[in-house]
Structure formats: structure tokens, C-alpha cells
Design a protein around this motif. Structure first.
Motif: not given
Lengths: 242, 242
Positions: B181-182, B222-223, B225-227, B229-231, B233
Motif C-alpha cells: 500500500d505504501s 488495511i489501506s 486503517g494504515w493511514s 494508524a500511522l497518523k 502513531a
């Protein structure tokens, strides 16, 4: 290689660069890749460089000499009427240096160098430019508020995702350190210490400048903290199920 | 370009590849870059490819023809006595194909292709290889448990940080999707759909295979959620202070 980022936020401009240069893996040195030209209460300009070290040093030396010898007919960085003209001056200087190197028969690509130039001149907005080895350049806009040069790929995903124009300087520095840390962990040609500088809009002086090395407490906090924060973020997502 | 990853965990092997190929930006197509050779209860081999499409297709076609014509004197993928010999067969075939393309006068680099080969043959351990355009190859070990080919840089930091050999297949697929995704978000030359396959050690059959497209619910989770989750984090780390 190298990794440098110039980033525009509502509050101003933030710059970060690494200091590693290498010709092969057994010829590694530390060189500053961030230069400033300031004229108190009138202008601040910051230049980041990536690429052939001889080329970038020659460009900076020529720009410096012109700045020191204001009688010359060519404009110096401290005299350009606008940031646009300053970017043109850098672009023209790159072309001049590469043209001088090329005739010896080597591949001109080997002499290539890219630059990020940012700053503000009184009466005008802060501006940020990316200058190509060919001497032409582009300007950052709302949609593309930052420029990276050098080893740009590892650190791009976090910039793309976490950048927000309303960020404070403190948050922006955190963002840049995370981006640099990802690059440092993945690529040997990018190395500590890092140079950091921010410029607050309409201040016409450098806001803050620092060299960040291995022992910097904040860098260690971010580097270690980001590893565990990433793992936590990763764990927070649901696992795949068939 | 392309992005493919082959990853070794204690439980077995996991493979993921994108499907975009392009010659320039206006000649974009979808091609499968993952091939399997299986012989029930005896061997499973998975090959991922990146690079010149004509070269990778020629290599796979030659490997396939040999597999289908077992009377030939050269060994086929289904007959190699070991994974090492299979990697050698792929490497020799790459060299053969590139040698045939080169004499027309074009730059041989343009015909380059890299491969990741993983699998297991009964009586031996699962093994994972990276095969270079030159035909030579390296094997994954404990310290380097995964190989990436193609556009590898964007997705590397998360692999480096979150990989753990004790991961389950479900976690490993999550990790690969985050890495893909990244890359998808940063580079136009890598595109959906993705091909996913995992192989469980000592099973000697493909464990699970799936094509993941834009509408895949788990990929979307995931796509997105990861954005966030990264924010989260990123926000959890302390801001810079002077």
C-alpha cells in the motif's frame, strides 16, 4: 547519495539534510549540504544540495563569490529582486558548472546535482523551489508542499500521509525526523548528523538551526519511539482472514 | 516497474506481486508476475518476476516448455533435484534469453530482469532465492529473510521494522499489504490488482492463492486503517522542543 527535504507549512519553511557523501562504499565523508544567505530584516534563503559533490560545491562557491563581490555585473543571492530570480540564478550557475565539467569527455550525468531553494524576500511570500541538474526548476504549491532530493523513496510514504499545512514547527520537525530515520535505517548512503533549520514567515531571519547527531536525545526518542509506535500501529490493524 | 516480495517465515513462504507493467506512462497493462510449478506431494515452486516483460515472459515460457516436454535433455522445473538447481535453471535461462536479445545492438541493460524463486522439495527445507539479470543468485538467510524486486524502496522500511520470523500467515499478509500500500500510494508504476500466495512448510501444495483488487474489503481496511494508524502513531510521539 544524500537525503534532503524542504517543506512549506503555513507558518513558514522547514529544511533538513543529511551530511553523508560517498564515492563508493569505502570513501565516505561528512559534508554540510545546507547553506544560507541572509540579509537582516530583508531576506533569508536556504539551499539544499544533492548529487555530485564537486558540482554542488562549485555552485555554492560561485554563488558565494558573487555574494561577496557585489560590484560584479551578475546578480548575487543577496540582490535578486525575487525568489524566482534567485532560483534562476542557482539554475544558471548549475548549468555553467556542468558545462565546464562536461568537455573532458565524461558522461555529463555523472556531474549532475539537484537543489532545493527556499526563502522569503520582504514584500513577497515565502517560496520553495526544486532546481534540476538541467538548470530548470519548479515551485512548490498547495498540492505539492515539499521537495525531496537524493535518496527520496524510503522517506516519502510518511511525508505523503502525515503532512498537514497547519502543522507547527515542532510537529514538522518530528515528521522530518521520522522520514529521515526511515531512510537512515534502509540506506547506507544517508548518514548522521542531520542539519535542521526552520524559517518563520515574515521574520526575515533564521528561526532555529541545529545539528542533530547520534547522541541527540530527541532524535533517539523519535528513532526508538517510531519503531515501537509502528509496531503498535501494525498490531492495531486486523489480521488477514480467508 | 513492478513490486514483488518473497518472504520466509518459520511457518513457510509468502509471496506477493503487483500486476502493472508499463513502457512509458501511456502504455500501461496488467500482467501476472507470479508463476507456480507444483507436483503434488513432492514440490512447490513460485517465481516472481520484475524487469523487461519480453525477457520475463521468455524466461517463463522456456521454463514452461521444458516442464511440458520432459524428454528434453535439460532439466525442467519439476525435475531439478534441489531448489538450488532450480535457481540455477532460472539463472541460466535468464542468461540465455538476454544473450539472444543483446546482439541486435541495443543496450543489454534494457533487457534486464530479476526474479524471486521460492519453494520446497520433499526431503529438503523451504528455500528462497533472488536471481539477478546476470543469472547469478543469492539465498535468503536468517538475517535477510525476504527479497524485494522492482520498486523496492517505498515498502522497505515497514518490512525491516515489523518482520518477525514467528509471524503467522495472517500477520505476514497484513505486513505485505501495508508494504504494498505504501508503494502503491507513492509510485504510479506499481498497480492493483495484487497476487498473493502462501505456502505452508512440508505441505507440498499451495496453501492459499488470491487476487486482491481495488474492491477487496480487507485491502481497503488495511489501506484506510494504515493511514489513520500511522497518523495516530505519529501523534503518539513527543513533538520537538528546543
Amino acid at each position: 547519495m544524500t537525503y534532503c527535504v524542504g517543506l512549506k507549512i503555513n507558518k513558514g519553511l522547514v529544511f533538513m539534510s543529511d551530511t553523508r557523501t560517498n564515492a563508493g562504499v569505502d570513501n565516505v565523508s561528512t559534508f554540510r549540504k545546507m547553506r544560507c544567505w541572509t540579509k537582516a530584516d530583508e531576506r533569508v534563503m536556504v539551499l539544499l544540495s544533492a548529487g555530485n559533490l564537486a558540482t554542488t560545491q562549485a555552485v555554492v562557491s560561485l554563488l558565494d563569490e558573487r555574494t561577496k563581490a557585489p560590484d560584479e555585473r551578475t546578480l548575487s543571492m543577496l540582490e535578486t529582486p525575487s525568489m524566482y530570480q534567485a532560483a534562476r540564478l542557482v539554475g544558471d550557475t548549475v548549468k555553467e558548472v556542468i558545462r565546464q565539467s562536461a568537455p573532458v569527455g565524461q558522461n555529463a550525468d555523472a556531474f549532475g546535482a539537484s537543489f532545493v531553494l527556499g526563502g522569503q524576500i520582504r514584500g513577497m511570500e515565502p517560496r520553495l523551489f526544486l532546481i534540476y541538474p538541467e538548470g530548470n526548476f519548479i515551485e512548490a504549491g498547495e498540492d505539492t508542499p515539499f521537495f525531496q532530493i537524493g535518496e527520496t523513496k524510503y522517506g516519502k510514504p510518511i511525508l505523503v500521509r502525515a503532512y498537514d499545512p497547519a502543522m507547527s514547527f515542532e510537529e514538522t520537525i518530528k515528521l522530518l525526523l521520522v522520514s529521515f530515520d526511515s531512510t537512515l535505517k534502509s540506506n547506507l548512503s544517508v548518514g548522521l548528523p542531520l542539519d535542521l533549520l526552520f524559517y518563520e514567515r515574515d521574520s526575515f531571519r533564521i528561526g532555529y538551526e541545529k545539528r542533530i547527531d547520534q547522541d541527540d536525545a530527541y532524535f533517539r526518542t523519535i528513532s526508538d519511539g517510531w519503531s515501537s509506535a509502528l509496531k503498535t500501529a501494525f498490531k492495531s490493524l486486523p489480521d488477514f482472514s480467508r
